[in-house]
Design a protein around this motif. Structure first.
Motif, short mmCIF file in Angstrom:
data_model
loop_
_atom_site.label_atom_id
_atom_site.label_comp_id
_atom_site.label_asym_id
_atom_site.label_seq_id
_atom_site.Cartn_x
_atom_site.Cartn_y
_atom_site.Cartn_z
N TYR A 1 -8.75 11.65 -19.79
CA TYR A 1 -9.10 11.23 -18.43
C TYR A 1 -10.22 10.19 -18.40
N LYS A 2 -10.64 9.72 -19.56
CA LYS A 2 -11.64 8.65 -19.58
C LYS A 2 -11.08 7.41 -18.87
N GLY A 3 -11.89 6.86 -17.97
CA GLY A 3 -11.48 5.67 -17.23
C GLY A 3 -10.63 5.95 -16.02
N PHE B 1 -7.80 23.96 -16.22
CA PHE B 1 -8.74 22.86 -16.04
C PHE B 1 -8.03 21.52 -15.87
N GLU B 2 -6.91 21.33 -16.56
CA GLU B 2 -6.24 20.03 -16.44
C GLU B 2 -5.74 19.79 -15.02
N ALA B 3 -5.31 20.84 -14.33
CA ALA B 3 -4.87 20.66 -12.95
C ALA B 3 -6.02 20.18 -12.08
N SER C 1 -6.19 16.44 -10.24
CA SER C 1 -6.41 16.28 -8.79
C SER C 1 -7.52 15.28 -8.51
N LEU C 2 -8.44 15.13 -9.44
CA LEU C 2 -9.49 14.11 -9.30
C LEU C 2 -8.94 12.73 -9.63
N GLU C 3 -8.08 12.68 -10.63
CA GLU C 3 -7.47 11.41 -11.01
C GLU C 3 -6.68 10.78 -9.86
N VAL C 4 -6.00 11.59 -9.08
CA VAL C 4 -5.09 11.06 -8.05
C VAL C 4 -5.77 10.86 -6.69
N GLN C 5 -7.08 11.06 -6.62
CA GLN C 5 -7.76 10.81 -5.35
C GLN C 5 -7.54 9.37 -4.89
N THR C 6 -7.22 9.21 -3.64
CA THR C 6 -6.95 7.87 -3.13
C THR C 6 -8.22 7.06 -2.92
N ASP C 7 -9.36 7.73 -2.91
CA ASP C 7 -10.67 7.07 -2.81
C ASP C 7 -11.50 7.55 -3.99
N LYS C 8 -11.95 6.61 -4.81
CA LYS C 8 -12.65 6.97 -6.06
C LYS C 8 -14.17 6.89 -5.91
N LEU D 1 -8.12 19.68 -5.68
CA LEU D 1 -8.31 18.90 -4.47
C LEU D 1 -7.02 18.22 -4.05
N GLY D 2 -6.70 18.28 -2.75
CA GLY D 2 -5.63 17.44 -2.24
C GLY D 2 -6.02 15.98 -2.43
N GLU D 3 -5.04 15.10 -2.57
CA GLU D 3 -5.32 13.73 -2.99
C GLU D 3 -6.14 12.93 -1.98
#
Length: 301
Positions: free
Chosen positions: A49-51, A14-16, A20-27, A95-97
């Motif tokens: 991962y809060k915030g 799950f952390e992976a 992958s959501l954390e590093v998305q270039t568009d939030k 997800l890819g970034e």
């Protein structure tokens, strides 16, 4: 805005997914993490991962995915907000970034022209560490053609790499096949309506294949065979006109084989098959079918 739903049950990978959501270039997305009464509590990990990205967490006290994956997807979608597009992301997929960024970059191209958008994909085989080649697609493709390419093993398809409009979901819904087998295949055909699937090949969703996946289990073949039979019956009764003659015959044969795997063919089913083999007549295929029919009848004499 885009809603990304994660029906959560397993903590192992799950952390992976979260990373992958954390590093998305568009939030510009909102994540709905929906706990299906899992014995593995993710709240400690979620604190980390809060915030980092916008997410809400909801836990159901009754496990529904073990009974019906489709009903679990439905109650996950029910808690989303006013987002018009939905992705259902597995709790072990990645997800890819640039996935979200490329979705928005292409939005004006596919909006109102397509109800179903998919990304290129790779498969991670956890046991060996192998990563497949990238599966890419025609930019515009009829959903029926897309399924046939999968049938011919020319591509792959699963739930996580798709984004679909909430309006199309509300119109058609997911069909509740046993254990969710073929429910996504039918959904893309239904949700697409009379519009093609739009593909974004520059961004990749990685699908994890591990011992935890339902698709890797060997103890549910009976359930899978039943779902296959019902799905191919739907295809031959409703979608044959979208295919060429040789493709129609292959779909009819797939239905015949799926019944044999699930149960013995009844007279009613033999008659239905005879009707379709005659309707899309091919001498060689029809002769082979008659031989199978005679062999079946002799077996019960």
């Amino acid at each position: 805005m885009l809603a990304i739903i994660i029906p959560y049950f397993k903590l192992t990978f799950f952390e992976a997914t979260l990373r992958s959501l954390e590093v998305q270039t568009d939030k510009r997305f909102k994540v709905y993490i929906v706990n299906d009464a899992s014995p593995e509590d993710p709240t400690g990990l979620l604190e980390k991962y809060k915030g980092k990205f916008d997410f809400v967490y909801h836990r159901f006290e009754d496990n529904l995915g073990g009974i019906s994956l489709v009903q679990q997807w439905e109650r996950c979608i029910a808690i989303t907000g006013d987002e018009e597009w939905i992705m259902i992301l597995g709790d072990d997929d990645v997800l890819g970034e640039t996935v979200v960024a490329s979705w928005y970059e292409n939005y004006e191209i596919f909006n109102e022209k397509s109800n179903v958008v998919r990304f290129a994909s790779k498969v991670i085989t956890e046991e060996t560490g192998a990563v497949s080649h990238t599966y890419m697609h025609p930019v515009w493709e009829a959903a029926t053609d897309s399924f046939y390419r999968k049938l011919e093993y020319l591509t792959r398809s699963s739930l996580s790499e798709y984004v679909f409009s909430k309006a199309s979901y509300l119109k058609y819904g997911f069909y509740n096949y046993p254990s969710g087998w073929y429910s996504d295949d039918k959904a893309w055909i239904d949700f697409a309506g009379n519009k093609p699937i739009f593909s974004i090949n520059e961004s990749v969703v990685s699908i994890r294949n591990s011992f935890l996946n339902i698709s890797s289990r060997k103890d549910n073949l009976e359930v899978k065979n039943k779902a296959e039979m019902v799905f191919y019956r739907f295809m031959i009764l409703n979608k044959l006109n979208f295919y060429k003659k040789e493709q129609r015959l292959k779909l009819i044969r797939k239905y015949e084989d799926s019944i044999k795997k699930s149960k013995n063919l009844t007279i009613r089913e033999w008659l239905l098959l005879t009707y379709f083999y005659l309707k899309f007549f091919d001498l060689y295929s029809f002769k082979k079918f008659i031989k199978r029919l005679v062999k079946n009848l002799l077996r019960y004499e």
